[in-house]
Write a protein that holds these residues in place. Structure first.
Motif, PDB file in Angstrom:
ATOM      1  N   THR A   1      -1.193  -4.286   9.186  1.00 39.53           N
ATOM      2  CA  THR A   1      -1.602  -3.162  10.021  1.00 39.53           C
ATOM      3  C   THR A   1      -1.158  -1.826   9.429  1.00 39.53           C
ATOM      4  OG1 THR A   1      -1.572  -4.478  12.051  1.00 39.53           O
ATOM      5  CG2 THR A   1      -1.358  -2.093  12.297  1.00 39.53           C
ATOM      6  N   ILE A   2       0.124  -1.715   9.073  1.00 42.91           N
ATOM      7  CA  ILE A   2       0.639  -0.399   8.670  1.00 42.91           C
ATOM      8  C   ILE A   2       0.230  -0.010   7.249  1.00 42.91           C
ATOM      9  CG2 ILE A   2       2.575  -0.504  10.273  1.00 42.91           C
ATOM     10  CD1 ILE A   2       4.428  -1.148   7.948  1.00 42.91           C
ATOM     11  N   THR A   3      -0.160  -0.987   6.427  1.00 36.47           N
ATOM     12  CA  THR A   3      -0.575  -0.673   5.051  1.00 36.47           C
ATOM     13  C   THR A   3      -2.089  -0.783   4.867  1.00 36.47           C
ATOM     14  OG1 THR A   3      -0.448  -2.936   4.190  1.00 36.47           O
ATOM     15  CG2 THR A   3       1.601  -1.632   4.193  1.00 36.47           C
ATOM     16  N   LYS A   4      -2.788  -1.150   5.939  1.00 39.08           N
ATOM     17  CA  LYS A   4      -4.239  -1.368   5.869  1.00 39.08           C
ATOM     18  C   LYS A   4      -4.575  -2.406   4.791  1.00 39.08           C
ATOM     19  CE  LYS A   4      -5.250   3.307   7.555  1.00 39.08           C
ATOM     20  NZ  LYS A   4      -3.839   3.702   7.764  1.00 39.08           N
ATOM     21  N   CYS A   5      -3.747  -3.444   4.735  1.00 39.96           N
ATOM     22  CA  CYS A   5      -3.928  -4.567   3.810  1.00 39.96           C
ATOM     23  C   CYS A   5      -3.945  -4.115   2.347  1.00 39.96           C
ATOM     24  CB  CYS A   5      -5.185  -5.364   4.138  1.00 39.96           C
ATOM     25  SG  CYS A   5      -5.105  -6.256   5.703  1.00 39.96           S
ATOM     26  N   ALA A   6      -2.936  -3.346   1.965  1.00 41.87           N
ATOM     27  CA  ALA A   6      -2.778  -2.987   0.558  1.00 41.87           C
ATOM     28  C   ALA A   6      -2.428  -4.237  -0.243  1.00 41.87           C
ATOM     29  CB  ALA A   6      -1.681  -1.940   0.405  1.00 41.87           C
ATOM     30  N   PRO A   7      -2.735  -4.277  -1.545  1.00 38.99           N
ATOM     31  CA  PRO A   7      -2.380  -5.425  -2.377  1.00 38.99           C
ATOM     32  C   PRO A   7      -0.871  -5.687  -2.343  1.00 38.99           C
ATOM     33  CG  PRO A   7      -3.901  -3.973  -3.541  1.00 38.99           C
ATOM     34  CD  PRO A   7      -3.478  -3.248  -2.303  1.00 38.99           C
TER      35      PRO A   7
ATOM     36  N   PHE B   1       3.275 -14.428  -6.136  1.00 39.43           N
ATOM     37  CA  PHE B   1       1.910 -14.393  -5.618  1.00 39.43           C
ATOM     38  C   PHE B   1       1.306 -13.006  -5.784  1.00 39.43           C
ATOM     39  CE2 PHE B   1       4.163 -17.587  -3.117  1.00 39.43           C
ATOM     40  CZ  PHE B   1       3.282 -18.665  -3.092  1.00 39.43           C
ATOM     41  N   ASN B   2       0.016 -12.984  -6.063  1.00 41.09           N
ATOM     42  CA  ASN B   2      -0.764 -11.751  -6.051  1.00 41.09           C
ATOM     43  C   ASN B   2      -1.736 -11.845  -4.883  1.00 41.09           C
ATOM     44  OD1 ASN B   2      -2.154  -9.402  -6.660  1.00 41.09           O
ATOM     45  ND2 ASN B   2      -3.330 -10.313  -8.317  1.00 41.09           N
ATOM     46  N   LEU B   3      -1.580 -10.957  -3.926  1.00 38.10           N
ATOM     47  CA  LEU B   3      -2.450 -10.947  -2.753  1.00 38.10           C
ATOM     48  C   LEU B   3      -3.346  -9.726  -2.827  1.00 38.10           C
ATOM     49  CD1 LEU B   3       0.078 -12.707  -1.909  1.00 38.10           C
ATOM     50  CD2 LEU B   3      -0.381 -12.005   0.428  1.00 38.10           C
TER      51      LEU B   3
END
Length: 213
Positions: free
Chosen positions: A143-149, A207-209
């Motif tokens: 939520t707070i990062t707007k789904c940053a990598p 992990f890389n998300l």
């Protein structure tokens, strides 16, 4: 974990979880974070990690979140810089140039307060949280990062041998927490030299998300 647990750890200087020289896996896989133009990296539950020194030295703006004011005071002292300290709602903001740390409960940090970030470096946050808190944490981070990598480093070990923290967060758990919002790649699994705290054999997982299109 209760806040008092972590405050006690810092008051007693019981920070065996802190790596004095930073993390080699960050250096090895930093391209996942540094690819952005003008990288602004969020480091949740950052403590006084030396990884912040490395990120700053490699041209990143760094914004962190940490419960312990002791940890952040020590961080700025070790960086030999003087922070400007202001209040932001229930949080304190320690800031100097490209480094900003919010001190307080990370769940009080909002997307508006945090601002835009180009990536997240999670080495010691998710593994510090028991199962009951991880789902809340993962949802909050999204939520707070707007789904940053995310570059995520965790541990896989037999939880029955050692209760944690740091806790076992294996590939299945990472998938459960983040699969709805991210494409997840396991970049590396390597045995942790000497085991975890010298008590149990463990693997480090990287992990890389990447956010789903």
């Amino acid at each position: 974990m209760e806040h008092d647990f972590w405050h006690s750890k810092w008051h007693k200087n019981e920070i065996g979880f802190h790596e004095p020289e930073g993390n080699a896996l960050l250096v090895k896989h930093a391209d996942t974070l540094l690819a952005a133009t003008s990288p602004r990296i969020f480091v949740p539950l950052c403590g006084k990690t030396k990884d912040i020194h490395w990120l700053l030295a490699n041209g990143c703006e760094v914004v962190g979140a940490e419960l312990s004011e002791i940890a952040i005071t020590q961080l700025f002292t070790e960086l030999d810089i003087e922070p400007e300290v202001t209040s932001v709602g229930s949080l304190k903001l320690f800031k100097n140039g490209p480094l900003s740390i919010f001190v307080g409960d990370i769940f009080e940090l909002t997307d508006e307060t945090l601002g835009n970030v180009t990536g997240i470096y999670d080495r010691a946050a998710l593994v510090a949280l028991p199962t009951a808190l991880r789902e809340k944490y993962a949802a909050h981070i999204c939520t707070i990062t707007k789904c940053a990598p995310i570059l995520l480093i965790s541990f896989d070990y037999d939880q029955s041998v050692m209760p944690g923290p740091p806790f076992c967060v294996d590939e299945t758990e990472v998938t459960r927490l983040y699969n709805a919002s991210y494409s997840i790649s396991l970049l590396e699994r390597e045995p942790l030299e000497g085991g975890l705290k010298g008590k149990v054999a463990a693997d480090s997982l990287v992990f890389n998300l990447q956010p789903e299109a």
